[in-house]
Design a protein around this motif. Sequence first.
Motif, mmCIF file in Angstrom:
data_model
loop_
_atom_site.group_PDB
_atom_site.id
_atom_site.type_symbol
_atom_site.label_atom_id
_atom_site.label_comp_id
_atom_site.label_asym_id
_atom_site.label_seq_id
_atom_site.Cartn_x
_atom_site.Cartn_y
_atom_site.Cartn_z
ATOM 1 N N MET A 205 0.823 -1.212 0.000
ATOM 2 C CA MET A 205 0.000 0.000 0.000
ATOM 3 C C MET A 205 0.854 1.258 0.000
ATOM 4 O O MET A 205 0.531 2.237 -0.688
ATOM 5 N N LEU A 206 1.942 1.263 0.747
ATOM 6 C CA LEU A 206 2.813 2.436 0.778
ATOM 7 C C LEU A 206 3.401 2.711 -0.600
ATOM 8 O O LEU A 206 3.563 3.879 -0.998
ATOM 9 N N GLU A 207 3.736 1.659 -1.345
ATOM 10 C CA GLU A 207 4.252 1.845 -2.698
ATOM 11 C C GLU A 207 3.188 2.443 -3.617
ATOM 12 O O GLU A 207 3.467 3.333 -4.419
ATOM 13 N N TYR A 213 -0.724 8.275 -10.229
ATOM 14 C CA TYR A 213 -2.174 8.236 -10.420
ATOM 15 C C TYR A 213 -2.928 8.428 -9.109
ATOM 16 O O TYR A 213 -4.066 8.899 -9.097
ATOM 17 N N MET A 214 -2.290 8.113 -7.976
ATOM 18 C CA MET A 214 -2.934 8.364 -6.685
ATOM 19 C C MET A 214 -2.904 9.862 -6.379
ATOM 20 O O MET A 214 -3.867 10.400 -5.796
ATOM 21 N N ALA A 219 -6.063 14.861 -6.267
ATOM 22 C CA ALA A 219 -6.288 16.205 -6.823
ATOM 23 C C ALA A 219 -7.700 16.360 -7.368
ATOM 24 O O ALA A 219 -8.246 17.474 -7.399
ATOM 25 N N LYS A 220 -8.321 15.270 -7.779
ATOM 26 C CA LYS A 220 -9.697 15.314 -8.275
ATOM 27 C C LYS A 220 -10.714 15.459 -7.157
ATOM 28 O O LYS A 220 -11.908 15.638 -7.419
ATOM 29 N N GLY A 221 -10.258 15.385 -5.910
ATOM 30 C CA GLY A 221 -11.146 15.573 -4.775
ATOM 31 C C GLY A 221 -11.890 14.325 -4.334
ATOM 32 O O GLY A 221 -12.921 14.428 -3.657
ATOM 33 N N LEU A 222 -11.393 13.136 -4.687
ATOM 34 C CA LEU A 222 -12.050 11.903 -4.247
ATOM 35 C C LEU A 222 -11.943 11.756 -2.734
ATOM 36 O O LEU A 222 -10.973 12.202 -2.106
ATOM 37 N N THR A 223 -12.936 11.136 -2.137
ATOM 38 C CA THR A 223 -12.919 10.940 -0.686
ATOM 39 C C THR A 223 -11.805 9.964 -0.308
ATOM 40 O O THR A 223 -11.340 9.163 -1.132
ATOM 41 N N ARG A 224 -11.421 10.018 0.959
ATOM 42 C CA ARG A 224 -10.340 9.149 1.440
ATOM 43 C C ARG A 224 -10.725 7.676 1.292
ATOM 44 O O ARG A 224 -9.902 6.840 0.898
ATOM 45 N N LEU A 227 -10.402 6.689 -2.308
ATOM 46 C CA LEU A 227 -8.996 6.565 -2.680
ATOM 47 C C LEU A 227 -8.405 5.231 -2.227
ATOM 48 O O LEU A 227 -7.714 4.546 -2.992
ATOM 49 N N ILE A 228 -8.682 4.885 -0.965
ATOM 50 C CA ILE A 228 -8.075 3.683 -0.400
ATOM 51 C C ILE A 228 -8.712 2.417 -0.964
ATOM 52 O O ILE A 228 -8.000 1.517 -1.442
ATOM 53 N N LEU A 229 -10.037 2.317 -0.905
ATOM 54 C CA LEU A 229 -10.723 1.070 -1.226
ATOM 55 C C LEU A 229 -10.922 0.863 -2.723
ATOM 56 O O LEU A 229 -10.920 -0.276 -3.191
ATOM 57 N N ARG A 230 -11.101 1.951 -3.464
ATOM 58 C CA ARG A 230 -11.401 1.803 -4.894
ATOM 59 C C ARG A 230 -10.152 1.839 -5.763
ATOM 60 O O ARG A 230 -10.096 1.164 -6.799
ATOM 61 N N HIS A 231 -9.133 2.580 -5.351
ATOM 62 C CA HIS A 231 -7.968 2.746 -6.204
ATOM 63 C C HIS A 231 -6.694 2.118 -5.625
ATOM 64 O O HIS A 231 -6.007 1.375 -6.328
ATOM 65 N N ALA A 232 -6.374 2.425 -4.392
ATOM 66 C CA ALA A 232 -5.098 1.968 -3.839
ATOM 67 C C ALA A 232 -5.097 0.467 -3.526
ATOM 68 O O ALA A 232 -4.202 -0.268 -3.949
#
Length: 316
Positions: A205-207, A213-214, A219-224, A227-232
């Motif tokens: 996850m740290l990488e 892209y994260m 910058a697009k204003g996605l919620t935390r 960000l974590i569950l959908r992308h990271a």
Amino acid sequence: MTRYMIRRTLGALVVMWAVATLVFFMLRIVPGDPIAAMLFDAGDAGAVEALRHKLGLDQPIYVQYVKWFWNMAQGDLGASIYGSRVPVTQLIAEALPRTLSLAGLAFVLAVVIAVPAGLIAATKRNTVADHAVTFGAFLGLSMPDFWVGILLIIVFAANLQWLPAIGYVPLKEGFWPWLSHLILPSIAVGTAFSAIIARMIRSSMLEVLKTDYMRVARAKGLTRAMLILRHAFPNALIPVVTVMGIAFALLMAGAVVVENVFAIKGLGRLLIQGILNRDYPVVQGAILVVSAIFVFSNLLVDLLYTVIDPRIRYDT
């Protein structure tokens, strides 16, 4: 994909054959005589030779190997040469569900603990929560599973009397009796596994969180949570799933010792008893099953890659 599956399956069969062949010859090279173990060194020479002939152990080793391989290719793993000559397939069929239940529950418990712990440690880097997860992971890796099992028996079975200390109850006799007998051994087996997965999730996850892209997603204003569950997290899963596949197979190895601590007559206990009795067919059959679990766990991991990341294709 079809060609890849065929190639991997054939490769898996070759690996299983190589492992089984290696075990076959190693069992006959190491010191010790199964006939002496059966007769407790008390039989006369005539009885020893008669029993050796009956079991086919007086034949040349290459003849024994050809017969064993031919029977194995037809699904016949032979019969135990110790005791009542029970077929090895029957012994494995009785023992394997117990080991799979133990390893499966340990896997579930470990993942349920490790995933949130790893995510918390990664998203709260260098905080008290991160240090606590890291310390707990190192502690879990440092404690032998048999020692954890003994400690759990002393605390939760002997002193508090919340859970049974030993034995196994089949699932058909009730869900709670089955589960209650597996909770303590599952925790003992899954402790180190949970620590490994938590550390792996944190590192992966740290990488991912440092990628471009994260930064764009933030910058697009996605919620935390998004960000974590959908992308990271999905993008961090591939190395984690690799470790999970290997570790699940290693859970089978960890169950060997823990099964003896909790008196569960699973595959590990069957294997140890077979080694002590010099029971060639039992040892060969049990190791063949364990190697199959290792090989096909890795195959399943490869297939999961395509689910996690649709860009991955096995076309050749």
